[in-house]
Design a protein around this motif. Sequence first.
Motif, short mmCIF file in Angstrom:
data_model
loop_
_atom_site.label_atom_id
_atom_site.label_comp_id
_atom_site.label_asym_id
_atom_site.label_seq_id
_atom_site.Cartn_x
_atom_site.Cartn_y
_atom_site.Cartn_z
N PRO A 15 0.85 -1.20 0.00
CA PRO A 15 0.00 0.00 0.00
C PRO A 15 0.88 1.24 0.00
CG PRO A 15 0.02 -1.03 2.17
CD PRO A 15 0.73 -1.97 1.25
N PRO A 16 0.36 2.35 -0.50
CA PRO A 16 1.18 3.57 -0.55
C PRO A 16 1.43 4.14 0.84
CG PRO A 16 -1.08 4.05 -1.19
CD PRO A 16 -0.98 2.55 -1.06
N PRO A 17 2.64 4.59 1.11
CA PRO A 17 2.91 5.22 2.41
C PRO A 17 2.33 6.63 2.45
CG PRO A 17 4.86 5.31 1.03
CD PRO A 17 3.84 4.52 0.26
N ALA A 18 2.07 7.12 3.63
CA ALA A 18 1.49 8.46 3.77
C ALA A 18 2.42 9.53 3.24
CB ALA A 18 1.14 8.73 5.22
N ASP A 19 3.74 9.34 3.39
CA ASP A 19 4.67 10.38 2.96
C ASP A 19 4.86 10.40 1.44
OD1 ASP A 19 6.23 8.14 2.55
OD2 ASP A 19 7.79 8.68 3.98
N GLY A 195 7.34 21.17 -11.43
CA GLY A 195 8.35 21.05 -10.38
C GLY A 195 8.01 20.09 -9.28
N SER A 196 6.81 19.49 -9.32
CA SER A 196 6.41 18.53 -8.29
C SER A 196 6.55 17.10 -8.82
CB SER A 196 4.97 18.79 -7.84
OG SER A 196 4.06 18.55 -8.91
N ARG A 197 6.23 16.15 -7.99
CA ARG A 197 6.31 14.74 -8.35
C ARG A 197 4.89 14.20 -8.51
NH1 ARG A 197 6.13 10.96 -4.64
NH2 ARG A 197 6.67 12.51 -3.06
N PRO A 198 4.55 13.60 -9.66
CA PRO A 198 3.16 13.18 -9.88
C PRO A 198 2.81 11.85 -9.21
CG PRO A 198 4.46 12.65 -11.80
CD PRO A 198 5.38 13.38 -10.85
N MET A 199 1.60 11.79 -8.73
CA MET A 199 1.05 10.58 -8.12
C MET A 199 -0.35 10.37 -8.71
SD MET A 199 0.61 9.91 -4.03
CE MET A 199 -0.20 11.49 -3.80
N PHE A 200 -0.63 9.15 -9.18
CA PHE A 200 -1.89 8.89 -9.88
C PHE A 200 -2.55 7.65 -9.31
CE2 PHE A 200 -3.91 7.13 -13.97
CZ PHE A 200 -5.11 7.79 -13.74
N LEU A 201 -3.83 7.79 -8.91
CA LEU A 201 -4.63 6.67 -8.43
C LEU A 201 -5.64 6.29 -9.51
CD1 LEU A 201 -3.55 7.91 -5.70
CD2 LEU A 201 -5.63 6.99 -4.64
N GLY A 202 -5.67 5.02 -9.90
CA GLY A 202 -6.61 4.55 -10.89
C GLY A 202 -6.84 3.05 -10.76
N ALA A 240 -12.92 1.85 -0.86
CA ALA A 240 -12.99 2.27 0.54
C ALA A 240 -11.59 2.50 1.12
CB ALA A 240 -13.74 1.24 1.37
N THR A 241 -10.65 1.61 0.80
CA THR A 241 -9.28 1.76 1.29
C THR A 241 -8.61 2.97 0.66
OG1 THR A 241 -9.17 -0.64 1.52
CG2 THR A 241 -7.10 0.56 1.66
N ALA A 242 -8.86 3.18 -0.63
CA ALA A 242 -8.30 4.35 -1.30
C ALA A 242 -8.79 5.64 -0.64
CB ALA A 242 -8.68 4.35 -2.78
N LEU A 243 -10.08 5.71 -0.33
CA LEU A 243 -10.63 6.91 0.30
C LEU A 243 -10.06 7.11 1.70
CD1 LEU A 243 -14.37 6.71 -0.82
CD2 LEU A 243 -12.56 8.19 -1.73
N ARG A 244 -9.85 6.03 2.45
CA ARG A 244 -9.25 6.16 3.78
C ARG A 244 -7.84 6.71 3.67
NH1 ARG A 244 -12.02 1.26 4.88
NH2 ARG A 244 -10.14 0.04 4.49
N TRP A 245 -7.08 6.24 2.70
CA TRP A 245 -5.71 6.73 2.52
C TRP A 245 -5.73 8.20 2.14
CZ3 TRP A 245 -2.67 8.28 -1.80
CH2 TRP A 245 -1.31 8.42 -1.50
N LEU A 246 -6.64 8.59 1.26
CA LEU A 246 -6.74 9.99 0.87
C LEU A 246 -7.15 10.86 2.06
CD1 LEU A 246 -8.43 9.60 -2.63
CD2 LEU A 246 -6.08 10.34 -2.18
N GLU A 247 -8.03 10.33 2.92
CA GLU A 247 -8.40 11.06 4.13
C GLU A 247 -7.16 11.29 5.01
OE1 GLU A 247 -10.99 12.53 5.21
OE2 GLU A 247 -12.72 11.75 4.12
N THR A 248 -6.30 10.28 5.07
CA THR A 248 -5.09 10.40 5.89
C THR A 248 -4.19 11.51 5.39
OG1 THR A 248 -5.13 8.05 6.47
CG2 THR A 248 -3.02 9.18 6.67
N ILE A 249 -3.99 11.57 4.06
CA ILE A 249 -3.07 12.58 3.54
C ILE A 249 -3.73 13.95 3.47
CG2 ILE A 249 -1.72 10.89 2.28
CD1 ILE A 249 -3.03 11.80 -0.27
N ALA A 250 -5.06 14.01 3.56
CA ALA A 250 -5.76 15.30 3.55
C ALA A 250 -5.85 15.92 4.93
CB ALA A 250 -7.16 15.15 2.98
N LYS A 251 -5.45 15.21 5.97
CA LYS A 251 -5.69 15.66 7.33
C LYS A 251 -5.02 17.00 7.66
CE LYS A 251 -1.86 12.99 9.32
NZ LYS A 251 -1.51 11.90 10.26
N ASP A 252 -3.92 17.30 6.96
CA ASP A 252 -3.24 18.56 7.22
C ASP A 252 -4.10 19.77 6.87
OD1 ASP A 252 -1.09 17.14 8.06
OD2 ASP A 252 0.06 17.33 6.21
N ALA A 253 -5.11 19.52 5.99
CA ALA A 253 -5.98 20.62 5.57
C ALA A 253 -7.34 20.56 6.26
CB ALA A 253 -6.18 20.59 4.06
N ALA A 254 -7.48 19.67 7.24
CA ALA A 254 -8.77 19.50 7.91
C ALA A 254 -9.17 20.78 8.63
CB ALA A 254 -8.70 18.34 8.90
#
Length: 254
Positions: A15-19, A195-202, A240-254
């Motif tokens: 699974p993808p790491p949070a960082d 200038g950023s690094r791309p990440m793609f979920l599909g 469901a797992t993808a959404l939970r992971w996205l919630e984790t990385i979105a927490k900084d903007a909560a």
Amino acid sequence: MPELMEPNTAALLAPPPADLADGASLFLDFDGTLVEIAPRPDAVAVDAPLRQLVARLVARFDGRVAIVSGRGAAEIDALFGGLDCPIVGSHGAELRGLEHAEVPERPVALDDVATQFNALADTLPGLVVEIKPLGVGLHYRGVPDAEVACRALAEELATSTGLTLQRGKMVFELRAPGDKGRAIAALMVAMPFAGSRPMFLGDDLTDEPGFATVARLGGAGVLVGTARATEAVYRVPDVATALRWLETIAKDAA
């Protein structure tokens, strides 16, 4: 495109790491990634939690978020009630949200494709014909035994019209040329993505060009769903797992 990995290798993807999100741009497929695939495309809805999640992701990534879908860009925008980020629609043929939007003309041959797909659907109840801005899909999820007939008609029409034949999860689509990978690459040279690094979920075969592109650009693809040959380097088992992971990385903007 680099050679695909064997399916048993994909089964071992972590699974993808949070960082993974640190300093990245985020590209998100829609059906099968942010929402479950429905029996009919028009049965899909976007609820308030998903709208809020995407808004928080846009904030978390300072605008470096885009939805990359096989649906038309206008349909994606309408489902979300308006999006404050670019939208790649029609498998990469449409690009909305940049200074210069790309919306090609609809091929005239799609009208004949729609007529012939509908004629087959009239003989096989349960088939669904989906009319898109730059394509026509023939869904056989409701009639799995119709796959051979659907494939034969789609291949025949692809040959006679010169349209692109796109295979997906229980669907054959004829469409204008387009590539999710090329669209992602176009966004990656524009602000604020540059200038950023791309990440793609599909989740689907249509997402493989996107996985290959982000890998080539030093990023990572995340496969959503069951293991198969893929250019992705991480995997989560379901939406469901993808959404939970996205919630984790979105927490900084909560």
